[in-house]
Motif scaffolding. Structure first.
Motif, PDB file in Angstrom:
ATOM      1  N   PRO A 151       0.814  -1.231   0.000  1.00 45.68           N
ATOM      2  CA  PRO A 151       0.000   0.000   0.000  1.00 45.68           C
ATOM      3  C   PRO A 151       0.841   1.270   0.000  1.00 45.68           C
ATOM      4  O   PRO A 151       0.526   2.229  -0.709  1.00 45.68           O
ATOM      5  CB  PRO A 151      -0.833  -0.131   1.274  1.00 45.68           C
TER       6      PRO A 151
ATOM      7  N   ILE B 248     -10.076   0.008  -9.169  1.00 47.35           N
ATOM      8  CA  ILE B 248     -10.214  -0.057  -7.709  1.00 47.35           C
ATOM      9  C   ILE B 248     -11.348  -0.994  -7.318  1.00 47.35           C
ATOM     10  O   ILE B 248     -11.217  -1.808  -6.387  1.00 47.35           O
ATOM     11  CB  ILE B 248     -10.439   1.350  -7.127  1.00 47.35           C
TER      12      ILE B 248
ATOM     13  N   HIS C  34      -7.160  -4.355   4.402  1.00 47.37           N
ATOM     14  CA  HIS C  34      -7.359  -3.646   3.141  1.00 47.37           C
ATOM     15  C   HIS C  34      -8.570  -2.724   3.161  1.00 47.37           C
ATOM     16  O   HIS C  34      -8.726  -1.878   2.274  1.00 47.37           O
ATOM     17  CB  HIS C  34      -7.439  -4.636   1.986  1.00 47.37           C
TER      18      HIS C  34
ATOM     19  N   TRP D 154      -6.979   0.198   1.086  1.00 46.86           N
ATOM     20  CA  TRP D 154      -7.451   0.516  -0.271  1.00 46.86           C
ATOM     21  C   TRP D 154      -8.266   1.799  -0.320  1.00 46.86           C
ATOM     22  O   TRP D 154      -8.341   2.448  -1.350  1.00 46.86           O
ATOM     23  CB  TRP D 154      -8.185  -0.685  -0.886  1.00 46.86           C
TER      24      TRP D 154
END
Length: 549
Positions: free
Chosen positions: A162, A290, A306, A310
């Motif tokens: 990330p 995404i 996540h 994200w």
């Protein structure tokens, strides 16, 4: 590919509409950068001389002339972490491949890589989540010299991928490919390792026996073999089209692993400005990309971390997503994989059964992913999925869309009087999806562990562990709570965890409402809960409540 699933279409349209202003501003910024950079030709002689001073004469000539591409390498290599130790040899492989293909490569910079598996339960864990931003900054610093036409990002684990991706997206005008290192070979099974941990928590075995088991599980270079945050990272990057297809789970030290690394260099040359398919990462990572990552997470029962990472990655590309989007997708996306902690298999068995290629093919065929997105691969993610076997190599690990393990994904959003939280249900038996029990309140992980050791929590309970959020102490993972809570659960007690902290990507056996917001230190209702208050964690209705006046 069938028609897009209506929930997929709805969530994607909502994300696009919500992100219109921020995405437009982001694209304008990288378009402006593309007009200026890479700008070796515009660098002063002193700047340029600094930039190539350490290179050999032939490479200096290439940089001076400026016609051939220069590829930056950003790496998380260190010797302490098994997942990142293999990267020691990668720069030389990449540099050789660059020379063979008409370019040059420079090691642009290193980023820190810390491991929650080492810092669990220690003060260093409080730096863990914050390290993502340090990694993002380190990536940006490495790319800030205007010396590079494109870049390769080398990283695997929790905050590292990330952080690399956030930093890379701030240089979204550059083409980039992510280069994994692969998992270690299978050792002691994850289930057997967990059993020894639980025996140690009960005092049935000593430290020597525990260390022997842990050493048999974590035994060589490569990522851990469970499907935690590190390996979820690799699945999501394949779904986003940022890997050479198939690269995720090839083990270190093999001919195939080196071939994937060489292909990553050829791929980044191909998508560079001098190549055949100019594909800057900021344009590749769009709203549909995404959403594809979110779907891949849900379909495989991936890491809860996540849900934090994200959201931040998307925002770095001007895209706005939130937990409601994950929750709505989870209501429609089928669970296709059972990999520990959501099953008995490890990632090597997952790969042998069909791996990411199988998952992508099934999701695309079922209309659960966008197939018409950009990718570093010329044929896109659909082309990369063609390597999947015709049928699952092991239906206890991978199942088709027509016969999933569950018709819904592995994550749920919980909302109620205690705030908003998320719960991973893919590894929790259905009879534990609703827990209503008295609260036992703790202000630290250590306090709960001490109470367990003293035999003070042998009861039905919802363990409330608070003051574990970002403002309080950096939001550490609380994975050391899994063995004792699992012991209580195995003894027949109804047990759940509610916390404003995180659990490990390997968690799941015990129902856990995590990432509770607002956190206790920020005035969240969790700070008001008292011992004995009845708390209800309901993953069926999607609620998180305290049943008091």
């Amino acid at each position: 590919m069938d028609l897009p699933n209506p929930v997929l279409a709805k969530v994607t349209e909502r994300v696009i509409a919500r992100s219109q202003k921020t995405r437009s501003a982001y694209l304008q910024r990288i378009e402006h950068a593309q007009g200026k950079f890479p700008a070796r030709g515009a660098l002063s002689c002193a700047n340029l001389a600094h930039g190539f001073a350490s290179m050999d004469d032939n490479e200096k000539l290439i940089i001076k002339v400026g016609r051939e591409p220069n590829i930056g390498i950003v790496s998380s290599y260190n010797e302490m972490l098994s997942a990142h130790a293999p990267y020691k040899t990668f720069p030389d492989i990449i540099k050789t491949a660059a020379r063979e293909n008409g370019g040059v490569a420079q090691f642009a910079g290193g980023v820190p890589a810390m491991c929650d598996g080492i810092t669990q339960g220690n003060a260093g864990m409080e730096l863990s989540l914050f390290s993502r931003e340090t990694i993002a900054m380190g990536t940006a610093i490495a790319l800030s010299h205007n010396m590079f036409d494109a870049a390769l990002c080398l990283g695997v684990c929790d905050k590292i991928v990330p952080g690399l991706l956030i930093g890379a997206l701030h240089f979204g005008h550059l083409p980039m490919v992510f280069v994994p290192a692969g998992p270690m070979k299978s050792g002691l099974s994850n289930n057997d390792k967990a059993k020894v941990r639980e025996q140690y928590a009960q005092g049935l075995v000593g430290r020597d026996e525990l260390l022997k088991a842990e050493s048999a599980a974590y035994h060589s270079p490569g990522t851990c073999t469970f499907y935690g945050t590190a390996n979820s990272n690799q699945m999501l990057l394949e779904a986003m089209g940022l890997h050479v297809p198939g690269a995720a789970f090839e083990s270190p030290g093999t001919e195939a692993r080196e071939a994937f690394t060489r292909q990553a260099l050829r791929t980044v040359l191909d998508i560079g400005k001098r190549g055949n398919r100019f594909t800057p990462i900021g344009q590749l990572v769009d709203e549909r990309c995404i959403v594809n990552a979110m779907v891949a997470l849900l379909a495989t029962g991936g890491s809860t971390n996540h849900l934090i990472h994200w959201v931040a990655i998307a925002r770095s590309a001007g895209i706005l997503i939130d937990w409601s989007d994950f929750d709505e997708l989870s209501s429609a996306v089928p669970l296709l994989a059972r990999v520990y902690p959501n099953g008995d298999a490890d990632v090597n068995q997952f790969q042998a059964a069909g791996g990411p290629a199988w998952i992508l093919r099934e999701l695309l065929a079922g209309g659960f992913m966008h197939g018409d997105v950009m990718s570093v691969n010329a044929g896109g993610i659909a082309d990369g999925s063609k390597s999947a076997p015709a049928v699952s190599g092991d239906t206890s690990v991978l199942r088709p869309v027509s016969e999933p393990f569950s018709p819904t994904g592995g994550l749920r959003l919980l909302q109620g009087r205690l705030g908003r939280a998320v719960i991973k249900v893919s590894a929790v038996p259905e009879d534990r999806h609703i827990i209503e029990a008295p609260a036992r309140v703790f202000d630290s992980q250590e306090a709960l562990l001490a109470a367990f050791s003293a035999g003070e929590v042998n009861q039905d309970m919802v363990a409330v562990v608070r003051f574990q959020g970002p403002q309080a102490n950096g939001m550490p993972e609380l994975h050391k709570l899994t063995p004792p809570l699992a012991v209580l659960q195995n003894q027949g007690f109804k047990v759940a965890l509610v916390t404003d902290g995180r659990m490990s990507g390997a968690s799941g056996k015990v129902p856990a409402a995590i990432h509770v917001t607002p956190e206790a230190l920020a005035g969240g209702p969790l700070a008001k809960v008292r011992d004995g208050d009845m708390v209800r964690v309901d993953a069926v209705a999607g609620t998180l409540d305290v049943l008091v006046d």
